[in-house]
Design a protein around this motif. Structure first.
Motif, short mmCIF file in Angstrom:
data_model
loop_
_atom_site.label_atom_id
_atom_site.label_comp_id
_atom_site.label_asym_id
_atom_site.label_seq_id
_atom_site.Cartn_x
_atom_site.Cartn_y
_atom_site.Cartn_z
N GLY A 129 43.70 46.45 38.25
CA GLY A 129 44.91 45.69 37.86
C GLY A 129 44.08 44.45 37.22
N ALA A 130 43.66 42.95 37.61
CA ALA A 130 43.21 41.88 36.59
C ALA A 130 41.76 42.00 36.95
N ASN A 131 41.40 42.70 37.45
CA ASN A 131 40.00 42.44 37.42
C ASN A 131 38.89 43.82 37.28
N GLY A 160 59.71 39.62 39.18
CA GLY A 160 58.31 40.22 39.83
C GLY A 160 57.24 39.77 38.86
N GLN A 161 57.12 39.34 37.58
CA GLN A 161 55.69 39.10 36.93
C GLN A 161 55.54 38.06 37.28
N ARG A 162 55.84 36.97 37.70
CA ARG A 162 55.24 35.42 38.21
C ARG A 162 54.31 35.57 38.57
N GLY A 163 53.02 34.89 37.50
CA GLY A 163 52.24 35.00 38.81
C GLY A 163 51.45 36.09 39.20
N ASN A 164 51.44 37.12 38.17
CA ASN A 164 50.57 38.21 38.46
C ASN A 164 49.71 38.47 36.66
N PRO A 165 48.40 37.94 37.02
CA PRO A 165 47.62 38.05 36.22
C PRO A 165 47.45 39.51 34.85
N HIS A 166 47.29 38.85 34.12
CA HIS A 166 47.62 40.63 32.91
C HIS A 166 46.18 41.39 33.10
N PRO A 167 46.53 42.50 32.49
CA PRO A 167 45.20 42.69 33.05
C PRO A 167 43.46 42.87 32.63
N VAL A 168 42.70 43.46 33.47
CA VAL A 168 41.56 43.16 32.65
C VAL A 168 41.13 43.26 31.44
N ASN A 169 40.14 42.39 30.47
CA ASN A 169 39.58 43.18 29.59
C ASN A 169 38.56 43.66 30.32
N PRO A 170 37.79 44.72 30.56
CA PRO A 170 36.52 45.50 30.76
C PRO A 170 35.86 44.83 29.46
N LYS A 217 18.31 44.72 45.51
CA LYS A 217 19.74 45.50 46.69
C LYS A 217 21.01 45.95 45.13
N ALA A 218 21.47 46.97 45.74
CA ALA A 218 22.62 47.41 44.85
C ALA A 218 24.03 46.60 45.56
N VAL A 219 24.64 45.39 44.84
CA VAL A 219 25.66 45.15 45.17
C VAL A 219 26.77 45.15 44.63
N TYR A 220 28.45 44.76 44.54
CA TYR A 220 28.66 44.64 44.00
C TYR A 220 29.37 43.16 43.11
N TYR A 221 30.26 43.96 41.46
CA TYR A 221 30.99 42.18 40.89
C TYR A 221 32.04 42.78 40.96
N VAL A 222 32.97 41.92 41.38
CA VAL A 222 34.52 41.75 40.70
C VAL A 222 34.41 40.83 40.11
N VAL A 223 34.60 41.35 38.40
CA VAL A 223 34.99 40.23 37.23
C VAL A 223 36.23 40.38 37.07
N GLY A 224 36.87 39.00 36.80
CA GLY A 224 37.70 38.50 36.61
C GLY A 224 37.64 38.15 34.89
N THR A 225 39.05 38.11 33.87
CA THR A 225 39.08 37.71 32.69
C THR A 225 40.47 37.01 32.36
N SER A 226 41.15 37.10 33.77
CA SER A 226 42.78 36.61 33.29
C SER A 226 43.26 35.41 34.44
N PRO A 227 43.90 34.57 34.90
CA PRO A 227 44.04 32.99 34.12
C PRO A 227 42.71 32.72 33.49
#
Length: 126
Positions: free
Chosen positions: A86-88, A20-30, A107-117
């Protein structure tokens, strides 16, 4: 026969322990995510193009339609609250933009930031 059956079940359980872990990214580093967001916003503000970002140091995959359409970022403010999903890391940012005709908008917007992979900063469609 029952010992063999127990061994087979044990082998199956252990061989699938990580399935179940395969392919799941690591938790985000805030901390890193906020740093990447600042690096990205500063690059936009300084006049860089989004397609230059994956070639930079660090390489960041970026998607923002205002930026891609050539709008200038004159200023930005990152809201202190963010949400780990999760990852973001989802961050709210107030953008001060200027188009080629000199029209200014905020304008106020949202960004989704990923740190892995990979490092990524994507504008949320909401």
């Amino acid at each position: 026969g029952s010992v063999l059956r127990v061994l087979m079940v044990a082998i199956l359980l252990f061989s699938c322990a990580g399935c179940g872990q395969r392919g799941n990214p690591h938790p985000v580093n805030p901390v890193k995510a906020r740093e990447l967001l600042k690096t990205t916003m500063d690059a936009w503000k300084s006049g860089k193009k989004p397609e230059e970002m994956p070639l930079g140091e660090p390489p960041i995959v970026v998607q923002d339609f205002d930026w891609m359409q050539g709008k200038k970022l004159t200023n930005y403010v990152v809201t202190p609250q963010d949400a780990e999903t999760g990852a973001n890391l989802t961050c709210q940012v107030t953008l001060h933009l200027e188009d080629s005709d000199g029209n200014v908008e905020e304008k106020a917007v949202y960004y989704v930031v990923g740190t892995s992979p990979k490092y990524s900063v994507f504008r949320d469609a909401r």
